[in-house]
Design a protein around this motif. Structure first.
Motif, PDB file in Angstrom:
ATOM      1  N   GLY A  61      -1.843   7.220   3.914  1.00 40.52           N
ATOM      2  CA  GLY A  61      -2.090   5.940   3.253  1.00 40.52           C
ATOM      3  C   GLY A  61      -3.285   5.099   4.256  1.00 40.52           C
ATOM      4  N   VAL A  62      -4.275   4.708   3.363  1.00 39.86           N
ATOM      5  CA  VAL A  62      -5.596   4.026   3.746  1.00 39.86           C
ATOM      6  C   VAL A  62      -5.516   2.546   3.197  1.00 39.86           C
ATOM      7  N   LEU A  63      -5.768   1.643   4.231  1.00 36.71           N
ATOM      8  CA  LEU A  63      -6.167   0.349   3.840  1.00 36.71           C
ATOM      9  C   LEU A  63      -7.519   0.094   4.259  1.00 36.71           C
TER      10      LEU A  63
ATOM     11  N   LEU B  56      -3.834   4.318   7.979  1.00 39.95           N
ATOM     12  CA  LEU B  56      -5.387   4.124   8.696  1.00 39.95           C
ATOM     13  C   LEU B  56      -5.736   2.948   8.024  1.00 39.95           C
ATOM     14  N   CYS B  57      -6.408   1.907   8.891  1.00 35.21           N
ATOM     15  CA  CYS B  57      -6.842   0.773   8.615  1.00 35.21           C
ATOM     16  C   CYS B  57      -8.245   0.926   8.993  1.00 35.21           C
TER      17      CYS B  57
ATOM     18  N   GLY C 121       0.753  -1.079   0.095  1.00 35.78           N
ATOM     19  CA  GLY C 121      -0.058   0.053  -0.084  1.00 35.78           C
ATOM     20  C   GLY C 121       0.734   1.313  -0.023  1.00 35.78           C
ATOM     21  N   ARG C 122       0.449   2.115  -0.658  1.00 40.21           N
ATOM     22  CA  ARG C 122       1.410   3.342  -0.917  1.00 40.21           C
ATOM     23  C   ARG C 122       1.045   4.516  -0.262  1.00 40.21           C
ATOM     24  N   PRO C 123       1.830   5.525  -0.067  1.00 45.77           N
ATOM     25  CA  PRO C 123       1.161   6.736   0.928  1.00 45.77           C
ATOM     26  C   PRO C 123       0.366   7.574  -0.200  1.00 45.77           C
ATOM     27  N   ARG C 124      -0.531   8.128   0.556  1.00 47.08           N
ATOM     28  CA  ARG C 124      -1.583   9.068  -0.531  1.00 47.08           C
ATOM     29  C   ARG C 124      -2.371   8.396  -1.431  1.00 47.08           C
TER      30      ARG C 124
ATOM     31  N   ILE D 212      -8.977  -3.965   0.056  1.00 48.45           N
ATOM     32  CA  ILE D 212      -8.606  -5.556   0.192  1.00 48.45           C
ATOM     33  C   ILE D 212     -10.174  -6.029   0.041  1.00 48.45           C
ATOM     34  N   ILE D 213     -10.495  -6.557  -0.972  1.00 46.46           N
ATOM     35  CA  ILE D 213     -11.643  -7.352  -1.008  1.00 46.46           C
ATOM     36  C   ILE D 213     -11.966  -8.825  -1.293  1.00 46.46           C
TER      37      ILE D 213
END
Length: 272
Positions: free
Chosen positions: A217-219, A186-187, A32-35, A40-41
């Motif tokens: 970065g958001v997961l 942030l997950c 996962g990259r910044p910004r 995940i599906i």
């Protein structure tokens, strides 16, 4: 949104999680990259939440390396759960909302800044003495909380018990509370679950602003494909604990393996 050449923020390498004889996650790798918002599906039972639990320190992986890049890098699989949040700056929300319902909306955002306030208070001594250092930290915490109340449209509800808010507002408050910890990653575990179309649209706007304005970065684990397709930069697809595809949202929407995982095939129906 990045151009895809940015170095990863989070790298998941050969992640495997076994519970006795059950393999919940089997040799999964992705970045996962910044910004960026990385979704995940996968169908129920695909291993999505187990991946999150490994990244955020709830589980110790059986095998694998989980690296949060920065200065310094953090090997998350070697850290205790509270260290993942406090040192590596990984924040998380859950499928079931975990606000403090009896506290006010403002207090929920202040309690997220508890560790910072405790350090400023010298573990309460400075706070008891009313020293300037603590007063400044307290004022900064209130200011940050009020800024987030403005962003999620809850300024008028600051003194209202969080448990009295409509469901969609509680979801936004939970995300704002996570952001008050100043995370680098942030997950979010199914943040759109139970939302109506208007609330989903408000959620989309909030997550895009966190990506674009805050640079976090958001997961994202999400079953609502309208959310995934509108805001994700990259999609990772799991099925039975294994990664079966990854790429741009539109490509995943048309990928035969992804379609089979979600919809099944005639052969699957015949074998059932």
């Amino acid at each position: 949104m990045t151009d895809g050449t940015t170095a990863p923020l989070i790298e998941v390498e050969h992640l495997t999680m076994r519970f006795g004889g059950l393999v919940a996650v089997d040799d999964v790798s992705f970045a996962g990259r910044p910004r960026e918002i990385t979704a995940i599906i996968g169908p129920n039972g695909a291993g999505k939440t187990t991946v999150f639990n490994c990244i955020t320190g709830f589980y110790k992986p059986t095998v694998g390396r989980l690296t949060l890049r920065g200065e310094p890098d953090y090997l998350l699989e070697r850290m205790l759960g509270h260290e993942v949040g406090q040192k590596a700056k990984v924040a998380r929300t859950f499928q079931n909302i975990r606000l403090f319902p009896g506290m006010t909306v403002l207090e929920n955002l202040l309690v997220a800044q508890h560790n910072k306030l405790m350090r400023a208070s010298g573990m309460s001594v400075f706070g008891l003495l009313g020293l300037k250092r603590y007063r400044a930290a307290e004022a900064a915490a209130i200011d940050k909380a009020r800024q987030w109340l403005e962003r999620i449209g809850l300024v008028a509800d600051a003194d209202r018990p969080a448990g009295e808010l409509p469901y969609g507002a509680q979801r936004r408050l939970e995300i704002a509370r996570a952001m008050c910890t100043d995370p680098r990653l942030l997950c979010l575990d199914e943040p759109a679950a139970g939302l109506n179309p208007r609330e989903s649209s408000e959620l989309n706007e909030l997550l895009v602003s966190i990506r674009d304005l805050d640079g976090v970065g958001v997961l994202l684990i999400e079953h609502d494909m309208s959310v995934v397709m509108r805001i994700s930069d990259h999609v990772v697809v799991l099925d039975y604990g294994r990664k079966i595809a990854e790429g741009a949202p539109q490509a995943m929407q048309n990928d035969p393996a992804v379609i089979r995982a979600y919809l099944g095939t005639a052969e699957d129906d015949a074998d059932a």
